[in-house]
Write an enzyme that holds these catalytic residues in place. Sequence first.
Site, PDB file in Angstrom:
ATOM      1  N   LYS A  83       0.856  -1.188   0.000  1.00 28.76           N
ATOM      2  CA  LYS A  83       0.000   0.000   0.000  1.00 28.76           C
ATOM      3  C   LYS A  83       0.891   1.236   0.000  1.00 28.76           C
ATOM      4  O   LYS A  83       1.953   1.240   0.661  1.00 28.76           O
ATOM      5  CB  LYS A  83      -0.900  -0.042   1.244  1.00 28.76           C
ATOM      6  N   SER A 158      -9.838   1.291   2.369  1.00 29.59           N
ATOM      7  CA  SER A 158      -8.970   2.117   1.577  1.00 29.59           C
ATOM      8  C   SER A 158      -7.851   1.378   0.853  1.00 29.59           C
ATOM      9  O   SER A 158      -7.251   1.947  -0.064  1.00 29.59           O
ATOM     10  CB  SER A 158      -8.340   3.186   2.469  1.00 29.59           C
ATOM     11  N   SER A 182     -10.007  -1.253   6.521  1.00 29.42           N
ATOM     12  CA  SER A 182      -9.413  -1.030   5.200  1.00 29.42           C
ATOM     13  C   SER A 182      -8.640  -2.188   4.623  1.00 29.42           C
ATOM     14  O   SER A 182      -8.229  -2.127   3.463  1.00 29.42           O
ATOM     15  CB  SER A 182      -8.501   0.192   5.235  1.00 29.42           C
TER      16      SER A 182
END
Length: 492
Positions: A83, A158, A182
């Site tokens: 990420k 996310s 997330s």
Amino acid sequence: MSQKTDLAGLSARAIREGIAGKRFSAGDVVEATYAHIDVHEPGIHAFNELTPDLARAAAAHIDAKVAAGEELPPLAGVPAALKDNMNLVGTHTTCSSRILSDFKSPYDCTAVRRLLDAGALPIGKCNMDEFAFGSSTENSAFGVTHNPWDLSRVPGGSSGGSAAAVAARMVTVSLGSDTGGSIRQPGALTGTVAMKPTYGRVSRYGIVAFASSLDQIGPFSRSVEDAALVLNAISGHDDTDATSVREPVPDFTATLGDGVKGLRVGLVRDMLDLEGCAAEVREATEMSVRTLESLGAQVGEIDLPMSQHGLAAYYIIGPAEASSNLARFDGIRYGHRVSDPSDVVDLYMRSRAEGFGPETIRRIMLGTYALSAGYYDAYYGTAQKTRTLITREFDAAFEQFDVLVTPTSPTVAFKIGEKAEDPLSMYLSDVFTIPLNLAGLPGVSIPCAKSESTGLPIGVQIIGKHFDEATMLRVAAALEGALDLDMRPPAA
Ligand code: GLN
């Protein structure tokens, strides 16, 4: 060519064994990975940055070990994505925000370093909601990520890029971060295995903080075993994160095959009845619990009424911590700076207004308001008390049960744009995942069904006791084995 396709679908263990057995090299894995990415990435946009130089150097290191006859590390040659809020020297760390679009990682995130030290190959940095605020990856400053199951739908968020990259077989595993859901929610929406470890299990050093008391790094994978292998690699105390604990780290793969006979499994009944939870999600959750029962688990039901207040508490605590953590992005210490400030206040105000997207600004305003004099006790204080009550409610539930089961997300993947204008309906996406962050508990989402109407994946969440990821993963592995689903999406 067919060999390249095969490599994209392999498990971590199969990759390591294939390299060790000289059936293919780590270099072959890298080239097959980028060839697969060339085909699928244009339609999906899982990545903010690809890092072929780093991946090839890591692969050469593995191949040199093979040539020297050395023992290979546990994740040798396994393609991994990160990420884009995790630092890795040689890459940007943008948090999918304009304010950090030029930011170069000054050092390595501990979890990333540990993953790479275990032999994984860094393939690229993944798209996300800006600063991890969101449940759809639509809040990225660099464009939305598309769900490999249906390109007109969101992958969740996310950590949507990390989830989509694994679902589309562009990498074998990836790391995401989970502050309110997330990792698990995009896991459910993309049909991947997605785990948030216990708070304190994995160091947060080197990840850009959202809410420091809630944030935790964890893996995406296509099997429970691969999740356990990544957890093995990234767990453990770290001197540079005072909240990482000195708990012993077991080999999380060791008990995966032990089955669920005699384990006490609690279905959280009142969560299933929550308004907004789709019937197909409720049915898939009930079916999962019945499957565990057929495998020998002792199944019961429980209500967690305090957890229903988790969403409200989270949207005070999360933004409060975020507003403080994001103060450093001011155009001076970090981030985009306007070129023509009239004075220092103008510099702060315009740099931040230009650098941050609308959801980030909303969170900063919410948090600043909740912490302001006169409102602090009413909002922040009440939210913290709620958090304590939720934690106690879970503690009591775990006196009766070894694991708890809920849906992961109230719905399957929604259409791009469907919730973008309605923050409250977007916030509801995490109603089942947020209570775990507030209580610091581990949770894993695994795919348990496909929607009859849309064919889209449905995830089920298995919740473990603090630092008992081993039992949680054991239950997940048993369910995965019994369901034996084909979770390869069309775009993979
Ligand atoms: N979707 C939740 C939010 O917007 C959770 C985000 C997260 O876990 N980073 O805050």
